[in-house]
Design a protein around this motif. Structure first.
Motif, mmCIF file in Angstrom:
data_model
loop_
_atom_site.group_PDB
_atom_site.id
_atom_site.type_symbol
_atom_site.label_atom_id
_atom_site.label_comp_id
_atom_site.label_asym_id
_atom_site.label_seq_id
_atom_site.Cartn_x
_atom_site.Cartn_y
_atom_site.Cartn_z
ATOM 1 N N LYS A 89 0.829 -1.203 0.000
ATOM 2 C CA LYS A 89 0.000 0.000 0.000
ATOM 3 C C LYS A 89 0.869 1.260 0.000
ATOM 4 O O LYS A 89 0.618 2.206 -0.749
ATOM 5 C CB LYS A 89 -0.917 -0.012 1.220
ATOM 6 C CG LYS A 89 -1.872 1.133 1.296
ATOM 7 C CD LYS A 89 -2.741 1.037 2.537
ATOM 8 C CE LYS A 89 -3.586 2.281 2.687
ATOM 9 N NZ LYS A 89 -4.347 2.272 3.932
ATOM 10 N N THR A 90 1.920 1.260 0.815
ATOM 11 C CA THR A 90 2.821 2.409 0.876
ATOM 12 C C THR A 90 3.532 2.620 -0.469
ATOM 13 O O THR A 90 3.653 3.756 -0.948
ATOM 14 C CB THR A 90 3.858 2.206 1.995
ATOM 15 O OG1 THR A 90 3.174 1.964 3.215
ATOM 16 C CG2 THR A 90 4.742 3.421 2.143
ATOM 17 N N ASN A 91 4.003 1.534 -1.064
ATOM 18 C CA ASN A 91 4.685 1.651 -2.360
ATOM 19 C C ASN A 91 3.759 2.181 -3.442
ATOM 20 O O ASN A 91 4.174 2.984 -4.285
ATOM 21 C CB ASN A 91 5.254 0.299 -2.776
ATOM 22 C CG ASN A 91 6.510 -0.050 -2.024
ATOM 23 O OD1 ASN A 91 7.193 0.834 -1.507
ATOM 24 N ND2 ASN A 91 6.817 -1.328 -1.945
ATOM 25 N N ILE A 92 2.509 1.756 -3.429
ATOM 26 C CA ILE A 92 1.550 2.252 -4.421
ATOM 27 C C ILE A 92 1.302 3.746 -4.206
ATOM 28 O O ILE A 92 1.236 4.513 -5.173
ATOM 29 C CB ILE A 92 0.239 1.436 -4.353
ATOM 30 C CG1 ILE A 92 0.494 0.029 -4.887
ATOM 31 C CG2 ILE A 92 -0.872 2.113 -5.143
ATOM 32 C CD1 ILE A 92 -0.659 -0.926 -4.685
ATOM 33 N N GLU A 93 1.181 4.159 -2.942
ATOM 34 C CA GLU A 93 0.977 5.581 -2.662
ATOM 35 C C GLU A 93 2.171 6.419 -3.106
ATOM 36 O O GLU A 93 2.002 7.487 -3.704
ATOM 37 C CB GLU A 93 0.722 5.783 -1.171
ATOM 38 C CG GLU A 93 -0.628 5.299 -0.706
ATOM 39 C CD GLU A 93 -0.796 5.386 0.802
ATOM 40 O OE1 GLU A 93 0.148 5.833 1.496
ATOM 41 O OE2 GLU A 93 -1.871 5.003 1.282
ATOM 42 N N VAL A 94 3.386 5.955 -2.825
ATOM 43 C CA VAL A 94 4.590 6.693 -3.227
ATOM 44 C C VAL A 94 4.683 6.767 -4.750
ATOM 45 O O VAL A 94 4.995 7.831 -5.317
ATOM 46 C CB VAL A 94 5.854 6.028 -2.627
ATOM 47 C CG1 VAL A 94 7.123 6.575 -3.247
ATOM 48 C CG2 VAL A 94 5.872 6.195 -1.122
ATOM 49 N N PHE A 95 4.392 5.666 -5.427
ATOM 50 C CA PHE A 95 4.438 5.643 -6.892
ATOM 51 C C PHE A 95 3.433 6.635 -7.474
ATOM 52 O O PHE A 95 3.750 7.401 -8.392
ATOM 53 C CB PHE A 95 4.158 4.223 -7.392
ATOM 54 C CG PHE A 95 4.090 4.114 -8.877
ATOM 55 C CD1 PHE A 95 5.240 4.183 -9.655
ATOM 56 C CD2 PHE A 95 2.867 3.937 -9.516
ATOM 57 C CE1 PHE A 95 5.176 4.074 -11.033
ATOM 58 C CE2 PHE A 95 2.803 3.827 -10.891
ATOM 59 C CZ PHE A 95 3.953 3.901 -11.650
ATOM 60 N N THR A 96 2.206 6.622 -6.925
ATOM 61 C CA THR A 96 1.181 7.527 -7.438
ATOM 62 C C THR A 96 1.558 8.985 -7.195
ATOM 63 O O THR A 96 1.378 9.825 -8.084
ATOM 64 C CB THR A 96 -0.178 7.250 -6.744
ATOM 65 O OG1 THR A 96 -0.332 5.875 -6.511
ATOM 66 C CG2 THR A 96 -1.331 7.688 -7.594
ATOM 67 N N GLN A 97 2.083 9.283 -6.016
ATOM 68 C CA GLN A 97 2.478 10.663 -5.712
ATOM 69 C C GLN A 97 3.624 11.126 -6.610
ATOM 70 O O GLN A 97 3.639 12.268 -7.059
ATOM 71 C CB GLN A 97 2.879 10.797 -4.246
ATOM 72 C CG GLN A 97 1.713 10.761 -3.293
ATOM 73 C CD GLN A 97 0.750 11.910 -3.535
ATOM 74 O OE1 GLN A 97 1.152 13.034 -3.820
ATOM 75 N NE2 GLN A 97 -0.540 11.608 -3.434
ATOM 76 N N SER A 98 4.584 10.227 -6.885
ATOM 77 C CA SER A 98 5.698 10.631 -7.742
ATOM 78 C C SER A 98 5.236 10.858 -9.175
ATOM 79 O O SER A 98 5.761 11.740 -9.862
ATOM 80 C CB SER A 98 6.815 9.588 -7.703
ATOM 81 O OG SER A 98 6.384 8.386 -8.278
ATOM 82 N N LEU A 99 4.245 10.098 -9.623
ATOM 83 C CA LEU A 99 3.698 10.351 -10.960
ATOM 84 C C LEU A 99 2.974 11.687 -11.005
ATOM 85 O O LEU A 99 3.108 12.445 -11.969
ATOM 86 C CB LEU A 99 2.740 9.226 -11.367
ATOM 87 C CG LEU A 99 3.370 7.929 -11.852
ATOM 88 C CD1 LEU A 99 2.285 6.930 -12.223
ATOM 89 C CD2 LEU A 99 4.267 8.163 -13.047
ATOM 90 N N LEU A 100 2.221 11.969 -9.975
ATOM 91 C CA LEU A 100 1.473 13.222 -9.953
ATOM 92 C C LEU A 100 2.382 14.435 -9.780
ATOM 93 O O LEU A 100 2.042 15.538 -10.212
ATOM 94 C CB LEU A 100 0.429 13.189 -8.828
ATOM 95 C CG LEU A 100 -0.697 12.177 -9.011
ATOM 96 C CD1 LEU A 100 -1.601 12.170 -7.782
ATOM 97 C CD2 LEU A 100 -1.495 12.478 -10.260
#
Length: 112
Positions: free
Chosen positions: A67-78
């Motif tokens: 869950k944390t990795n998905i959140e970090v990935f999404t934030q870095s894309l945004l």
């Protein structure tokens, strides 16, 4: 292999699959006498392995880490990571387009 050979092979296998060999019910008797125990054991073993995997997954922090990795990935894309990935994405799309065009060319060439 050209198209004619492929059609001959396909016709041969279709005809061969429709043939039956008279064995006076021997095959059916053998299939009835096979033990069902192996089938039962495979199902129990598979279920046990799945339950152990689920238990290990729940006992570890794997779900939280994912869950944390998905959140970090999404934030870095945004936050601009998508712009950095555009050249890679465009190269991938270009390569897929070239491969698709080649496959279409080969398919059209074979049908002529």
């Amino acid at each position: 292999m050209d198209r004619k050979d492929e059609q001959l092979l396909q016709q041969f296998f279709i005809e061969a699959s429709q043939q039956t060999i008279a064995d006076n019910g021997f095959s059916e008797r053998v299939m009835r006498r096979l033990p069902n125990r192996a089938n039962w054991f495979n199902r129990v073993w598979t279920l046990g392995c799945i339950l152990i995997a689920i238990a290990l997954l729940l006992m570890s922090d794997a779900i939280t880490i994912a869950k944390t990795n998905i959140e970090v990935f999404t934030q870095s894309l945004l936050n601009g990571g998508l712009i950095e990935m555009l050249p890679t994405i465009s190269m991938l799309i270009f390569g897929l387009a070239i491969a698709g065009a080649y496959e279409l060319y080969v398919c059209v060439k074979e049908n002529l």
